[in-house]
Design a protein around this motif. Sequence first.
Motif, PDB file in Angstrom:
ATOM      1  N   ASN A   1       5.629  -0.821  -4.460  1.00 46.83           N
ATOM      2  CA  ASN A   1       4.513  -0.157  -3.767  1.00 46.83           C
ATOM      3  C   ASN A   1       3.819   0.858  -4.657  1.00 46.83           C
ATOM      4  O   ASN A   1       2.626   1.123  -4.482  1.00 46.83           O
ATOM      5  CB  ASN A   1       5.016   0.546  -2.499  1.00 46.83           C
ATOM      6  CG  ASN A   1       5.224  -0.413  -1.345  1.00 46.83           C
ATOM      7  OD1 ASN A   1       4.629  -1.487  -1.313  1.00 46.83           O
ATOM      8  ND2 ASN A   1       6.072  -0.035  -0.402  1.00 46.83           N
TER       9      ASN A   1
ATOM     10  N   ALA B   1       8.508   8.753  -5.612  1.00 44.58           N
ATOM     11  CA  ALA B   1       8.022   9.991  -6.228  1.00 44.58           C
ATOM     12  C   ALA B   1       8.036   9.869  -7.750  1.00 44.58           C
ATOM     13  O   ALA B   1       7.042  10.186  -8.418  1.00 44.58           O
ATOM     14  CB  ALA B   1       8.878  11.168  -5.774  1.00 44.58           C
TER      15      ALA B   1
ATOM     16  N   ALA C   1      15.163  -2.256   3.552  1.00 45.65           N
ATOM     17  CA  ALA C   1      13.796  -2.114   3.020  1.00 45.65           C
ATOM     18  C   ALA C   1      12.791  -2.118   4.165  1.00 45.65           C
ATOM     19  O   ALA C   1      11.786  -1.381   4.134  1.00 45.65           O
ATOM     20  CB  ALA C   1      13.494  -3.243   2.029  1.00 45.65           C
TER      21      ALA C   1
ATOM     22  N   MET D   1       6.395  -9.771  -0.388  1.00 48.21           N
ATOM     23  CA  MET D   1       5.403  -8.725  -0.634  1.00 48.21           C
ATOM     24  C   MET D   1       4.147  -9.267  -1.309  1.00 48.21           C
ATOM     25  O   MET D   1       3.279  -8.505  -1.724  1.00 48.21           O
ATOM     26  CB  MET D   1       6.026  -7.591  -1.449  1.00 48.21           C
ATOM     27  CG  MET D   1       7.055  -6.794  -0.650  1.00 48.21           C
ATOM     28  SD  MET D   1       7.792  -5.413  -1.575  1.00 48.21           S
ATOM     29  CE  MET D   1       6.416  -4.236  -1.607  1.00 48.21           C
TER      30      MET D   1
ATOM     31  N   ALA E   1      11.394  -2.204  -3.292  1.00 48.00           N
ATOM     32  CA  ALA E   1      10.142  -2.251  -2.525  1.00 48.00           C
ATOM     33  C   ALA E   1       9.313  -0.999  -2.770  1.00 48.00           C
ATOM     34  O   ALA E   1       8.088  -1.067  -2.954  1.00 48.00           O
ATOM     35  CB  ALA E   1      10.443  -2.412  -1.035  1.00 48.00           C
TER      36      ALA E   1
ATOM     37  N   ALA F   1      15.491  -1.746  -0.871  1.00 51.64           N
ATOM     38  CA  ALA F   1      14.500  -0.769  -0.386  1.00 51.64           C
ATOM     39  C   ALA F   1      13.900  -0.001  -1.562  1.00 51.64           C
ATOM     40  O   ALA F   1      12.695   0.297  -1.575  1.00 51.64           O
ATOM     41  CB  ALA F   1      15.148   0.193   0.605  1.00 51.64           C
TER      42      ALA F   1
ATOM     43  N   PRO G   1      14.548   5.375  -1.476  1.00 50.72           N
ATOM     44  CA  PRO G   1      13.165   4.950  -1.734  1.00 50.72           C
ATOM     45  C   PRO G   1      12.180   6.110  -1.913  1.00 50.72           C
ATOM     46  O   PRO G   1      11.183   5.958  -2.609  1.00 50.72           O
ATOM     47  CB  PRO G   1      12.807   4.103  -0.505  1.00 50.72           C
ATOM     48  CG  PRO G   1      13.887   4.335   0.491  1.00 50.72           C
ATOM     49  CD  PRO G   1      15.088   4.813  -0.246  1.00 50.72           C
ATOM     50  N   ARG G   2      12.481   7.254  -1.300  1.00 47.99           N
ATOM     51  CA  ARG G   2      11.525   8.354  -1.457  1.00 47.99           C
ATOM     52  C   ARG G   2      11.528   8.901  -2.884  1.00 47.99           C
ATOM     53  O   ARG G   2      10.463   9.124  -3.469  1.00 47.99           O
ATOM     54  CB  ARG G   2      11.828   9.464  -0.444  1.00 47.99           C
ATOM     55  CG  ARG G   2      10.684  10.445  -0.332  1.00 47.99           C
ATOM     56  CD  ARG G   2      10.797  11.333   0.889  1.00 47.99           C
ATOM     57  NE  ARG G   2      10.451  10.626   2.105  1.00 47.99           N
ATOM     58  CZ  ARG G   2      10.302  11.221   3.304  1.00 47.99           C
ATOM     59  NH1 ARG G   2      10.477  12.523   3.402  1.00 47.99           N
ATOM     60  NH2 ARG G   2       9.984  10.523   4.356  1.00 47.99           N
TER      61      ARG G   2
ATOM     62  N   PRO H   1       9.185  15.246  -7.690  1.00 48.93           N
ATOM     63  CA  PRO H   1       9.128  15.655  -9.098  1.00 48.93           C
ATOM     64  C   PRO H   1       8.029  16.683  -9.342  1.00 48.93           C
ATOM     65  O   PRO H   1       7.045  16.736  -8.617  1.00 48.93           O
ATOM     66  CB  PRO H   1       8.837  14.356  -9.834  1.00 48.93           C
ATOM     67  CG  PRO H   1       8.268  13.440  -8.825  1.00 48.93           C
ATOM     68  CD  PRO H   1       8.793  13.872  -7.485  1.00 48.93           C
TER      69      PRO H   1
ATOM     70  N   ARG I   1       6.269  -5.557   3.758  1.00 52.62           N
ATOM     71  CA  ARG I   1       4.814  -5.508   3.866  1.00 52.62           C
ATOM     72  C   ARG I   1       4.348  -5.837   5.278  1.00 52.62           C
ATOM     73  O   ARG I   1       3.479  -5.157   5.835  1.00 52.62           O
ATOM     74  CB  ARG I   1       4.177  -6.454   2.836  1.00 52.62           C
ATOM     75  CG  ARG I   1       2.703  -6.199   2.692  1.00 52.62           C
ATOM     76  CD  ARG I   1       2.112  -6.858   1.456  1.00 52.62           C
ATOM     77  NE  ARG I   1       2.498  -6.154   0.237  1.00 52.62           N
ATOM     78  CZ  ARG I   1       1.977  -6.417  -0.960  1.00 52.62           C
ATOM     79  NH1 ARG I   1       1.066  -7.372  -1.104  1.00 52.62           N
ATOM     80  NH2 ARG I   1       2.366  -5.736  -2.022  1.00 52.62           N
TER      81      ARG I   1
END
Lengths: 325, 325
Positions: B238, B204, A231, B276, B234, B231, B199-200, A324, A200
């Motif tokens: 998010n 998604a 991360a 976070m 996180a 990661a 993480p992507r 997706p 963050r």
Amino acid sequence: MTALHTSRVAALFPPGRLTLREVGLRDGLQLVRRFPDTDAKRQWLMHEHAAGVRVFEIGSFLPARGFPQFADVGDMVAAVKALPGARAAALTLNERGAEDALRTGVDEMIFVLSATEGHSQANTRRSRGEALALLARIAAMRDAAGPDAPVLTAGIAMAFGCSIEGEVDAGEVLRLAEACARAGADVIALADTVGYAGPREVAALASALPRSVGDIPLAMHFHDTRGLAIANAAAALNEGVRILDGSLGGLGGCPFAPGATGNVVFEDLVFLCETMGFDTGINIEALADARRIVARAMPDETLYGALARSGLPKTAAWRVSRVPA
Amino acid sequence: MTALHTSRVAALFPPGRLTLREVGLRDGLQLVRRFPDTDAKRQWLMHEHAAGVRVFEIGSFLPARGFPQFADVGDMVAAVKALPGARAAALTLNERGAEDALRTGVDEMIFVLSATEGHSQANTRRSRGEALALLARIAAMRDAAGPDAPVLTAGIAMAFGCSIEGEVDAGEVLRLAEACARAGADVIALADTVGYAGPREVAALASALPRSVGDIPLAMHFHDTRGLAIANAAAALNEGVRILDGSLGGLGGCPFAPGATGNVVFEDLVFLCETMGFDTGINIEALADARRIVARAMPDETLYGALARSGLPKTAAWRVSRVPA
């Protein structure tokens, strides 16, 4: 800083293009008990280059008696420059170092100052104001060297928290970054020297920085001291940071973070970037060859990394992130 | 599913509130050569509870001859229920297991099905369609047990990639999640069983899921096989995921991911969440006591984790994320 030099900076760090800087040959050797000789370093370098790595931090322009591991920095710059497409970066912490840097033709000089007064004094016996003045003098030396002079990066250590002063105010980091840009830095790098950052804070600083320093390229340098380095790298990438440091096997540490593991593991960082849709041009499996060389040259060092243990996924799907339906 | 049961689900998983599930006593013991006896497990549990952990996956309702490490699942449910505010979850993979689960009064039954046909057959000799039908029958047993029946979670294994089939289509995962919700699941959990996620993809899928399954609580379960688990956690946070699994010291693995490290390290996950801005209620330093118990009970197992090695930052700043000026 001339317009020609500005275009050199943009040529080395094109906006939007990812640069992964392998800092193992410098940050990874900062504290080791035994270090590889120049031949072993060249082998390490050449194997990483063969795997697709192009940007190497390879030493520090410091007196050889204090840092014998970097006595061959000139040879290492030459070794990098002999490899197609490769670029050399080296720590350049004072004017004498800058003279050497300009003479060797290194591509990037990295000057380091501290986010906090306490660390600045402990690490360099110099105030932050004095460090900024020194940065400005090195920038003047760069300018005097003409448009092909090295890029000058200002690295702000302890930018996310300081093991001496504790909390670091993000606003102060932004002001310091702005002062570095005014002093002539071409690139601003924020370092989580002791592994205090979380994703963050990384996202917050990364998104705020362009408001302070404009469109100067931004770099981030994470240590995996508390397991958040990957991360943090993901958060930086999400906010548009396109220059990230790592070291093979996570080599390196910090005298102010005892017991700490080192830099973010380069292999795992490459994997992260690929899963996030970046084409790094780096063959992760080929990095294992370089890892074997390092393991042989520094048998006392622990090499970290998940990829090295588990290998790549069986599928190529990780190369391109899927969205997706 | 009755309205009363729905409110029970919301009471256990209030929207927006973070739940960290410690799965070491189940997933962490799935493959170990030596496992702690019930007394040692109770010690482990009590020390984690004393550190503030409240949700424990403590076993599996399976025949004791196949899984002797979970023969004491009933005792472990009782041990959890004796601790103030603590909740027990256990794998519940068939109707016989569901009968046992309902008898013990476990708080959460976790049913697992596979994102891919290949893993479904290899792991359970059952098609995904058959697994969905079984989930529906377990949901009917839950409904017949009244409003205080356990929450039923459907965990989708290999949701981010499969070591048998390779790439997993995210659209298919979304359709499977929707089918689980229709079959009566109270919670949908996606598991990166073999550590293929980045993480992507996590972001998604996490952002797409509510469009498929509505406001059902979402959980994610990451393995750190390739170093991206923190990661990925996180990224999930998010995107609003509020139920995450981890295991002390990263215990656990998967028979389909040889050589792989286990679950995301619980201590490091707690640290991530605190940086976070989540108040986990967990004292990370006190988790070291539980870690010592586990190390003693399972001397053959490698315990992972950065926090355990490096300790917390000196400053309390990591507890509250700072937003730059």
